[in-house]
Structure formats: structure tokens, C-alpha cells
Design an enzyme around this catalytic site. Sequence first.
Site, PDB file in Angstrom:
ATOM      1  CD  GLU A 421      -3.142  -0.859   0.248  1.00  0.00           C
ATOM      2  OE1 GLU A 421      -3.090   0.119  -0.528  1.00  0.00           O
ATOM      3  OE2 GLU A 421      -4.098  -1.652   0.279  1.00  0.00           O
ATOM      4  CD  GLU A 497      -3.167  -7.381   2.783  1.00  0.00           C
ATOM      5  OE1 GLU A 497      -4.224  -6.874   3.199  1.00  0.00           O
ATOM      6  OE2 GLU A 497      -2.079  -6.768   2.755  1.00  0.00           O
TER       7      GLU A 497
HETATM    8  C1  IPT Z   1      -5.033  -3.975   3.793  1.00  0.00           C
HETATM    9  C2  IPT Z   1      -3.633  -3.758   4.279  1.00  0.00           C
HETATM   10  O1  IPT Z   1      -2.712  -4.106   3.304  1.00  0.00           O
HETATM   11  C3  IPT Z   1      -3.330  -4.513   5.521  1.00  0.00           C
HETATM   12  O2  IPT Z   1      -2.148  -4.019   6.064  1.00  0.00           O
HETATM   13  C4  IPT Z   1      -4.436  -4.438   6.502  1.00  0.00           C
HETATM   14  O3  IPT Z   1      -4.617  -3.104   6.880  1.00  0.00           O
HETATM   15  C5  IPT Z   1      -5.689  -4.917   5.865  1.00  0.00           C
HETATM   16  O4  IPT Z   1      -5.990  -4.133   4.755  1.00  0.00           O
HETATM   17  C6  IPT Z   1      -6.885  -4.836   6.763  1.00  0.00           C
HETATM   18  O5  IPT Z   1      -6.725  -5.380   7.998  1.00  0.00           O
HETATM   19  S1  IPT Z   1      -5.439  -2.552   2.875  1.00  0.00           S
HETATM   20  C7  IPT Z   1      -7.165  -2.395   2.729  1.00  0.00           C
HETATM   21  C8  IPT Z   1      -7.452  -0.972   2.265  1.00  0.00           C
HETATM   22  C9  IPT Z   1      -7.751  -3.315   1.762  1.00  0.00           C
END
Ligand code: IPT
Length: 983
Positions: A421, A497
Site C-alpha cells: 500500500e 491478502e
Molecule cells: C489492507 C492492508 O494491506 C493490511 O495491512 C491491513 O490493513 C488490511 O488491509 C486490513 O486489515 S489494505 C485495505 C485498504 C484493503
Amino acid sequence: MSESTAHHYLESHSPGHGLAQPRAAFTSDAPVLDLTGTWRFRLAAGLAQVTEGFEADAFDDSGWDTIAVPSCWQMDGLPGEPRFGTPTYTNQIYPFPIDPPHVPDTNPTGEYRREFTLPAPWPAGRTLLRFEGVDSCFAVWLNGTLLGDGKGSRLPTEFDVTDTLRADGPNTLAVRVHQWSAASYLEDQDMWWLSGIFRPVALLSRPDGALTDVFVHADYDHLTGHGTLWVHSTGAPARLTVPELGITDADPAGPHTVAGVTPWSAEQPRLYEAELVTDGERIPLRIGFRRIGVQDGLILANGRPVLFRGVNRHEWNPDTGRTLSHEDMLADVLLMKRHNINAVRTSHYPPDSAFLELCDEYGLWVIDECDLETHGFGLIGWAGNPSDDPRWRESFLDRMRRMVERDKNHPSVVMWSLGNEAGHGSNLRAMAEWTRERDPERLIHYEGDDNCDYVDVYSQMYTDHNGLGVIGRGHESVTRDPAQDARRRTMPFILCEYAHAMGNGPGGLSEYQDLFESYPRLHGGFVWEWIDHGIRRLTPDGREHFAYGGDFGEPVHDDNFVCDGLVFADRTPSPGLTEYKKAVEPVRITVDPAGGTIRVRSHLHTIDTAHLRFRWTVEDQGRLQGDGELAVPPVAAGAATELTWPEALTKLCDAPLEEGEERWVTVSAELAEDEPWAPAGHEIAWSQAAIAGPAPEAPPLGSPLTPLLADGTYALGPAVFDAVTGTLLRLGGDLDVDGPRLDLWRAPTDNDLRTWGGPLAEAWRNAGLDRLEHRAVRVRPHDGGLDVTVRTAPAGADYAMRTVFRWAADAEDPGLLRLSLTTEPVGTWPCPLPRIGIRLALPQDIETVDWFGLGPGEAYSDTTAAVRVGRFTAGVDDLQTPYVLPQENGNRRQVRHARLTGGQGSGLAVTASPHLDLTVRRWTSEDLDQARHTTDLRPRDRVYVNLDAGQQGIGSGACGPATQPQHELIARPVTLTIGFRPC
Ligand code: IPT
């Protein structure tokens, strides 16, 4: 130097000054002086309050506090009161104004001092002072001389101290660490802001004749089975010995081609012990041969497509923050291996190197991610994002270099990730270009490069199931820069993720896995995330709980969003981890009773199934009838086999079954022998099949009784009802019962509270589901029993549920009270319902629940993979899952029978036709909803029981897709048939 020049580094774009060149992490027999331990410490509020002259030898620090090195200073004193400042949690938002590279004047600054004396003999040559991690920026003095300053919190920093070190006599080390610095703009990861020397510190002798660096290249050619080894070392000339490969005292540069090596993989982490010897030192190496690359749009490891069953791992310990012990790291690796996880993304920074050694040793594919995130700029439309500002270029490159150089010899590391990010920009491209040049043998990842113009792998986060299928088929929409489109379409895909594991959930894992296993382009994903970052704290009366954002009075924070792991902060697995283990099981077993076959399909990458032993069991109504081993000839990686049932199994299944009972066959695959990460017998995969299904309907009553009116109550068999409201008051003489009432509410889960696109919990509250009113429309005794009609609706609404409770009792079965309930919507409910069922309350001495149904763990419609049909027992307290933010939990699905019993022996048996969901707890849904921490939940003087036709699914909407349509609970007519019996 004036104060402002002296601390110029703090707000400079520069990565540091006076630093030694980055190099690989390796051990050696050259002496090392461990500098961890107790240091003198003082915390200043900011630059204006620092201690002038603290670096001087003669400075008297006897009045200072002490602190452990390594540690995060804000964690000192916990679980009691923190002694040095407090932890601060934000996700995206910077906890300081966006004014790069400047930071506020209030800038907690830790001053550290310690003395040390070199052990004798300390070799001639050079000496390096190595910090494995200091958050966020620091300056170092040795014997009063400034060595330099460093940034890059989760990266090593080395200073050459040769000319400053006193060989004989005490040395004084002084370090000033600033919580905020220009580097904080590059470290905006979703985690607690913690500061200090949080990883080890040591003094390393680099004797005359030592190496400066080493880069091991160990390729594996799957077509020939040959390994090719060449070791590039710099510094003194070196000789290489790998006894197992017959390489002795050879030129490391080789190349050495060796026939028949066993390649390294996550499933078979074969390491060859080696040694590099120079005139000055001996360096042990552990070499893993493997080849990773992209070919024909697929990620191949050793020639075979790899499917990542991954997790995102932050470093966390609830007592020490980001300072981890070796046991913590090992615990993570063992837990991952035991739950069928084969890959880790080191979100969002390089971990302690010891963790990567464990990944090499136990076998986990690793995406090593750089310490880089500028997410807070996203909140201002990415204006001024450092990723595209040339002034930051050197800092970006420095971070990447330090990661790649440190970790380049780990066979487990298969991808370098530029960070997380950080938007778009030329600095990211520069990082990728440098990396490709330096290490062409690994892949480059960065999810933010949506055009995929400088990465090797197409990556997204939180894509929903439909979107993932679209990508699997190669039908995704055109890239932002259409010039890149054709290239991206040929690229392999990962979900870096997905399945946000916050609170109860994540739901929908099995459906994701189906997609990963269906489309070759999809190489799996990494659940967000491994561990809750809860901080252990005590209430004033000494009860332990886990704290989250806001608990330390932070003015800006993101609440419990920091607790979204598959394991709780103390590394207790949550139901989500159990679900994940099952969803990603690497061997799929299908039991087909009709055909009398068992099919075994391997999704393993490298090894066949010879390490597994297969067993079957037959259970009637949860009682073991017989078991045996199943001879499964080894199934090659990626292959399948089909067997016919062994005779003993067929025979047992053909045996007569008692009326109304269910018979189930379970086949499981477990480790045949001890593995380094789990003992023999550890289950890897399983499957169940019904031989005879649940009894569909309750048998008709023999002689239905007529209710008898007396003293404002109706007596019906074992039950007594209020004659006006129709409420059940007592059962079997001495079991006080409140209710049951129709119940549509649940304590919202994190996914209900934060659902992308509009919180479901808000829709529920707007619809009034948390404040239902009941009106007894009619209480009608008749000669078949008692019918109670109730209208349930929220204030101000014209929609309702109309429920008819039909109570009946049987002269031929005096203990039985039967409820046939039908409920149906009146009007239009504006949203799906949390649950449809009934709630009743029982005396508080109910302690134990035995049930036959799905178990042993909690389950919801989209988190049902890990539970199996069986007979289970649990204490009421053990049925609760202690999510950090209290919320709906503990549901047991598809229960056919349950017995709720207590110390006094009086209890309640429940029989469902055919089944229902069961929740038993010492507090109400409303209590759960109100509570902010687990310690807010106090047992009431009743035990609350929910018996449900169903609940809304779980989804992972707190960050990602909401509950899938097939798991939504739309208001609809529902029928429940339940037998109650005092016991
Ligand atoms: C995403 C991040 O990469 C991660 O660090 C964490 O914050 C996660 O979300 C949520 O817990 S970014 C999100 C805007 C999809």
C-alpha cells in the site's frame, strides 16, 4: 554543532549516515559479543528535552531507569501500567500531520547507554556493530564518537567501529532513538506504533581474512534432477565444502553440478550442510536447491505449479510487542505447519532473520516484503506520495537493498515484495529494477502495481469470489494503462491478502479454495492475517484481557481493527484457523457410499502420500462401531486414486441400524510417522459420508394430552405455561424456564459491524432488530395441546414475524414436551435477519452440554468445513470463543440432540427434527453486544439457550466481500420441531 544541525538526520530523506554496506545475514566462528540485556534508559519528550552530552564516557547515568534490549519501550510495564509512553494504533491514518519529512516536536525519544568490555582475545581485523532492528530512527555513539545514524526500522544496520573501539578497557555505547522521523512516512503499516531497539544488538568481529558477503545460488533442474551450486563470496578467498555432495575444499564459484540432489520445497525442506572457509573464519551454510520462476503464465517451483496456502504474518507477542523470542517464532512455524499452511507473506516488513531460518528448516514458501508502506497518503488522494518523489528514491532503494542482501541465501524466500500500500511511483519501479538485476532467480511482487509493468506476479487483495473466478478465466477488465494489458493477461495471479480474519470468521474459505483449485492461473492466497495484535492488560481488579486501539487513550486510532488474526494474541488458534486448515487440506478424500469407493486426490506439490496413513471409522449416532486402516498406495503429487471399500467397512455399514439413528463413515489421513513439526497421528485431511441420514421427522405422539387450567397457568404433561402470555414457565416440576421467545438478534460480529458498502449491523439496528417487541395474539388450548400465537416486531415498523408455538405432550411418554413452531414474515423486512430461532433461559447451574451434531467447534453456514458429525461434550464456558471484541460466537450447527445438565442433576434434553443450531452461554446477546472487552462479560444468574433454524452467514465484510448470497438469511417462513425433556 547547533541542536538543529545535530539532529538533521531526523527529518532528512536520507536513509542514514556512516553505515556499513548491507550484506547477507550469516553466522561465523568469528567472535560475537552479544549486547542484549539491561541497558540504562531515559525517555525524553522530544528533541528539546534530550540529554546533552549523554554520549560521553563520563556521563553519569546512575539515576536513569533501566530497560531490556531488545524491547519496545511502550510495552515496558505491561500488563500493568506502561512505564515509558503508551502504544498507539492506527491503520492507514498517520498519527501526526502529513508534513513530510517533518514530524511533531512532541517526539518521544529514548536514550540508551551501556558499557561493555571486549572479551579477550578479540581478533585483529574489523569490528561491526550490528542492530537487527531499531524503530524508527537512531543515532549511535561509541566512546563519545558519533558513528552515524540509521532508519529502516525492521532492517539491519551496521556501523564499522574498528577505529573507535577500545580493545582493553570499558567501551560506552550510547544510542538515541526517535519515535517519529522522516522514515515514519515510509512505515505506515497497519499495526501499533512501537519504538526502541526492538531486535538484538551485537558486536561482530570480522577478522583479517574474513568474508564481506556471500551469495549462495543453488539451482535445481527438474528435468535432469541436477543441482547446480555456485557461491559468490567477496572479501578473502574462500573454500567450499559440502560433505554430502562430495564437494571438498572447492572453489565456491564452481559451478558445481551434482546429480540426484533432493530439491528444497515447503513439503520437503531438504537442506545440505555446507561450510565456507577462509583464512579468517568458518561460515556454516544451509543450502537448499530449488528453482522458482514463471513459465507459460504459471508459477513453477522445481518445474511444478505451486499453490500457496498462505497467511500474512506480522510479528507479534501480546506482552513484548514486535520483540519476539525464538519460542514465539517457532510456535508460529509449528502452528502453521500443523494447520496445512505452506506459505507466509512477511507483511509488511522483513521479519527477524531467525524466522526465515525456521522457514528454511521446517518448510514454508516465503514472500519477503520490504519495510515500506505510505498508506496514509491514500487518505489525501496520494498527493505528495513519497513513492513518486525523487527525494525519497535513495531511501526506497536502501530498504530494498538491505532486505535482499540480508535474506538472499534463504531457500524459503521465493518472492521479493516491494512493500504494501505505497501507491504508485517511479521509486517502486526503481526498487524492482534494482532487485531484478541483483537477484534474477526470484520473483518480484507488489500488489499496488495494478498494471503489472514491473512485477512478475499479478496480485490483488480482498477480491470477492466472483471477481476471482473472472481472473481465473482471464476475463478481468483492461489495465489502467492499456499498453500493459496483454502482458498482464499472461501472468499468474495470487491474492496477497484475502479472507480478513477479524473476529468471528472468516466465512467463505472453502469457496475461495474451490476457485484456487479450479483455475491454474490462480496460485492461491494469503489470509489476512496470522495473529491478533492484542496487548495483554489487566483490569483494575486484576483480570486479563487484550487491549486494542483506543485503550491507551490515543486521540486518533482504529479501534480493534488491529485484532484480525487466525490466532488470538496469545497464539491460541481461533475457529478461523481450524476452518482454514480444513479448507486448504492438501489431500482431498471423497467417500462414496453408493459406489462403495473412496477417492483420494492429492494437491501436494512435491511429495507423494507415502507419509500419510489413512484410517476409517464407522459411528452409529456418534458411537464407534469399528475402525481400520485403509491401504492407499502412494498417490503422486497432483494425482488421484480410487479404492473400493475394505470388506470390514462394507460389512459394518451393512449391519442393521437402530431405529432413528444415524450412521457415518469418516476417513482421515494422518501422519504415519513423526515429522519435525507434528507427531505421528496428526490429522491432515478427512471426510465424512452418511450411510443413514438423520430421522426426518418426529414420530407422531401416541396420546396427545389436553392442557389443564389452574391458578392462571396451563399444565400440559411435564410443562407449566402462563395462561395469559402462553410462556413456558417450568418443566418437569423443578426446571425453571424463561421463554422461549422468538429471537432474531445476534451480537454483531466485526464483519457485521464494518461491512464494506454499509454495515449490516447498522441496517439491523435501523430495522429495529435489536429492540423487538412481542405481543401474544392468542393462547388457545385444545385437545391436542396448546397453541400460542405471537407477533414480534420492532417499534415503528409495520413488518413483523408471526409465530405459532404449538405445544404438545404425550400421555404415553410423560417426560416429553414437544414444540412445533412456525414463524413467517408479515410485510417486507428491509434486510437479512441475524438469526431465526428461539431463546430461552435456564437455571445457572447448567454446566455441561453434550450434543450429537456438528462439532466440536463453532460453525456458521459459511464456516462449516471444519466441523464433523459426532457426539461431543463441552462445558458451557468452553463453548464460548473469546473474540477480542465480544460478538456472536459459539454456535454449534446441525444439532440433533443435546443435553444441558448441571451439578444438581436437573437439566434439559433437546431433540430436534431434523436439526437446529445451538448456542448456550451465561450472558445474553445484548450483553455481548454491549461489551467492549472480554472482561466486560459477567455471568448472569441464568444460562441462555438459543435454538435456531439458522443464522446469517459470516463473510469477511470487515475488509472484503460480505456474506455470499447463498449464506444470507432472508426473512422467510421457518418451521422448527423440538422435543424438550427434563433430565
Ligand atoms: C489492507 C492492508 O494491506 C493490511 O495491512 C491491513 O490493513 C488490511 O488491509 C486490513 O486489515 S489494505 C485495505 C485498504 C484493503
